[in-house]
Design a protein around this motif. Structure first.
Motif, PDB file in Angstrom:
ATOM      1  N   UNK A  14       0.841  -1.208   0.000  1.00  0.00           N
ATOM      2  CA  UNK A  14       0.000   0.000   0.000  1.00  0.00           C
ATOM      3  C   UNK A  14       0.873   1.254   0.000  1.00  0.00           C
ATOM      4  N   UNK A  15       1.954   1.220   0.781  1.00  0.00           N
ATOM      5  CA  UNK A  15       2.890   2.354   0.778  1.00  0.00           C
ATOM      6  C   UNK A  15       3.485   2.542  -0.620  1.00  0.00           C
ATOM      7  N   UNK A  34      -2.270  -2.867  -8.755  1.00  0.00           N
ATOM      8  CA  UNK A  34      -2.870  -3.308  -7.499  1.00  0.00           C
ATOM      9  C   UNK A  34      -3.588  -4.640  -7.688  1.00  0.00           C
ATOM     10  N   UNK A  35      -4.261  -4.776  -8.815  1.00  0.00           N
ATOM     11  CA  UNK A  35      -4.969  -6.017  -9.117  1.00  0.00           C
ATOM     12  C   UNK A  35      -4.000  -7.189  -9.228  1.00  0.00           C
ATOM     13  N   UNK A  41      -0.058 -11.974  -4.277  1.00  0.00           N
ATOM     14  CA  UNK A  41       0.054 -12.129  -2.820  1.00  0.00           C
ATOM     15  C   UNK A  41      -0.979 -13.121  -2.301  1.00  0.00           C
ATOM     16  N   UNK A  42      -2.198 -13.045  -2.840  1.00  0.00           N
ATOM     17  CA  UNK A  42      -3.250 -13.960  -2.406  1.00  0.00           C
ATOM     18  C   UNK A  42      -2.907 -15.411  -2.689  1.00  0.00           C
ATOM     19  N   UNK A 236      -6.002   0.923  -3.632  1.00  0.00           N
ATOM     20  CA  UNK A 236      -5.762   0.249  -2.365  1.00  0.00           C
ATOM     21  C   UNK A 236      -6.908  -0.713  -2.038  1.00  0.00           C
ATOM     22  N   UNK A 237      -8.140  -0.273  -2.375  1.00  0.00           N
ATOM     23  CA  UNK A 237      -9.296  -1.138  -2.149  1.00  0.00           C
ATOM     24  C   UNK A 237      -9.243  -2.355  -3.065  1.00  0.00           C
ATOM     25  N   UNK A 238      -8.888  -2.138  -4.327  1.00  0.00           N
ATOM     26  CA  UNK A 238      -8.788  -3.247  -5.277  1.00  0.00           C
ATOM     27  C   UNK A 238      -7.739  -4.247  -4.813  1.00  0.00           C
ATOM     28  N   UNK A 239      -6.615  -3.739  -4.343  1.00  0.00           N
ATOM     29  CA  UNK A 239      -5.545  -4.626  -3.859  1.00  0.00           C
ATOM     30  C   UNK A 239      -6.028  -5.488  -2.691  1.00  0.00           C
ATOM     31  N   UNK A 240      -6.661  -4.860  -1.700  1.00  0.00           N
ATOM     32  CA  UNK A 240      -7.093  -5.623  -0.523  1.00  0.00           C
ATOM     33  C   UNK A 240      -8.245  -6.566  -0.847  1.00  0.00           C
ATOM     34  N   UNK A 241      -9.175  -6.113  -1.688  1.00  0.00           N
ATOM     35  CA  UNK A 241     -10.304  -6.981  -2.057  1.00  0.00           C
ATOM     36  C   UNK A 241      -9.812  -8.192  -2.840  1.00  0.00           C
TER      37      UNK A 241
END
Length: 457
Positions: A14-15, A34-35, A41-42, A236-241
């Motif tokens: 995220x940073x 991010x996607x 990572x997932x 950031x939302x796309x990355x975490x989702x």
């Protein structure tokens, strides 16, 4: 220990995305990155985490994505209201507004329902097993809240005539809270009446009309500033989702998301081809249209903004000999209703996937036609901003009595789908202009265009 390391990695990524923003890296590139990072990572964490660790990780990392969805929901209703009213306050044409407006709105809404049916058919043949997705606790909580917000007990038992009556609001201010299943359509209907009232006093009481227009313009600018602020969180939302989706579902889920992505663009290609055919039947040759519209459609694809493309859209329609009054009306309406990409084919594809998880055949004539009608009605109030497709899908699924949980899974790749959806949204406005010209007896052929240019010279 592994959980702590994973949190550090998430924070570092995220940073890194924030750093890229400070370096002025394009928004679309950051979303794609991010996607990809979320998928990688997932997949890695999926191999090392136990089931309990996956849930713990998803609940904490999913906070950012959950907040992002909440923010989009928070701004959706006021944005719908303002955009519909502005479609009237920005109208420049002074004659035959009712006839032209009815033709434009009818075309936009009708084609959105038709695109929804195409989406359902495409989603069915995409053969995506929606029951195979695992939804985290955070996503499930969000889905339950959405269900509670948009589906009231007992309304699904109403007959079709009763459902149509239920669409009309008895208290528009209550509908602005989004607590009624048909709240969005109720807000749109209220805004439509305000718009018509504005047109009626525009000439008789210019001072009052001018004050109202200025007030709505100011509210729109403030709300759009809020929307842009929310959308800046998208990478950031796309990355975490995406990370939480993949960590709970493994590679097979990524493959299903890829199939969903392909299905969306196949449906868009079909709808786009039909749009070009309709435009051709209205007198504009496909070659001439593509030549004039290519730069506008490219801009719409890159920016994924129907409203942002409006100025170029109006210039392009003027080049096609479409009267300014018609083009301004259709372009305004097309940014807030009847969006065949966001509110048509996209919900249709997800409806087909979800319906099959409930043992429903989405291609049965009764379900197909009713779903098309619901999609058309829902398309009244979907503003041209990111997240509109999810809002439309949630409302349509709720109206059909289907669970909305899978919408949260597909939000992760929605920014990539949204680029293509924006193109068919914009094209839908041109279709409405062309059909209105055809109904009004206006010749849009290249021969007539050349003769007008000669007369002007």
């Amino acid at each position: 220990m592994l959980i702590a390391i994973s949190f550090i990695i998430v924070a570092a990524i995220i940073y890194g995305l924030l750093y890229l923003k400070s370096r002025k890296v394009a928004f679309s590139k950051r979303v794609v990155l991010a996607l990809v990072l979320g998928i990688i990572l997932g997949l890695i964490l999926n191999q090392f985490f136990s089931a309990s660790e996956r849930m713990l990780f998803s609940d904490w990392v999913g906070i950012l994505g959950g907040i992002y969805v909440k923010l989009l929901q928070m701004i959706a209703m006021p944005l719908v209201f303002v955009c519909v009213v502005l479609a009237f306050t920005k109208v420049e044409i002074k004659t035959n507004v009712a006839k032209l407006g009815a033709t434009i709105v009818g075309t936009l809404i009708g084609f959105a329902g038709f695109a929804g049916i195409i989406g359902i058919i495409t989603g069915y043949f995409a053969n995506i097993d929606g029951s195979g997705f695992t939804i985290s606790k955070t996503a499930l909580s969000t889905a339950n809240e959405l269900r509670d917000s948009y589906v009231a007990g007992g309304e699904n038992a109403l007959s079709l005539p009763q459902k149509i009556i239920a669409i009309f609001p008895s208290n528009p201010f209550y509908d602005l809270t989004g607590q009624r299943p048909s709240a969005t359509l109720g807000v749109v209907i209220f805004a439509l009446f305000l718009g018509v009232a504005f047109l009626k006093i525009k000439d008789r009481k210019p001072e009052a009309a001018g004050f109202f227009k200025q007030m709505m313009d100011s509210i729109y600018e403030i709300i759009m500033s809020v929307v842009r602020l929310f959308l800046s969180f998208a990478p950031y939302a796309v990355f975490t989702i995406m990370t939480t989706t993949v960590v709970n579902n493994d590679f097979s889920a990524v493959w299903k998301l890829a199939k969903f992505f392909v299905a969306c663009y196949v449906a868009m290609a079909i709808v786009f081809a039909i749009q070009i055919l309709i435009i051709a039947l209205c007198g504009i040759s496909p070659a001439r249209y593509i030549k004039r519209a290519f730069s506008v459609l490219s801009f719409a694809f890159i920016t994924a903004s129907s409203a942002g493309s409006m100025a170029m859209n109006l210039e392009m329609q003027e080049d096609l000999n479409i009267p300014k009054g018609i083009s301004s009306l259709s372009a305004s309406f097309a940014t807030s209703m009847g969006m065949c990409g966001c509110a048509g084919l996209y919900p249709g594809i997800i409806i087909a996937i979800v319906a099959q998880t409930q043992g429903i055949n989405p291609l049965s004539p009764q379900f197909l036609l009713y779903a098309g009608f619901i999609i058309a009605m829902t398309s009244f109030g979907i503003a041209g901003t990111g997240g509109g497709g999810s809002v439309a899908t949630i409302i349509s699924l709720s109206a059909l009595g289907l669970p909305v949980g899978l919408v949260g899974v597909f939000i992760a790749i929605e920014p990539l789908v949204d680029m293509g959806r924006t193109v068919v949204n914009l094209n839908g406005g041109v279709v409405a202009s062309a059909v209105t010209c055809k109904v009004s007896g206006i010749d849009l052929s290249e021969k007539n265009s050349e003769s007008i240019a000669t007369e002007n010279n």
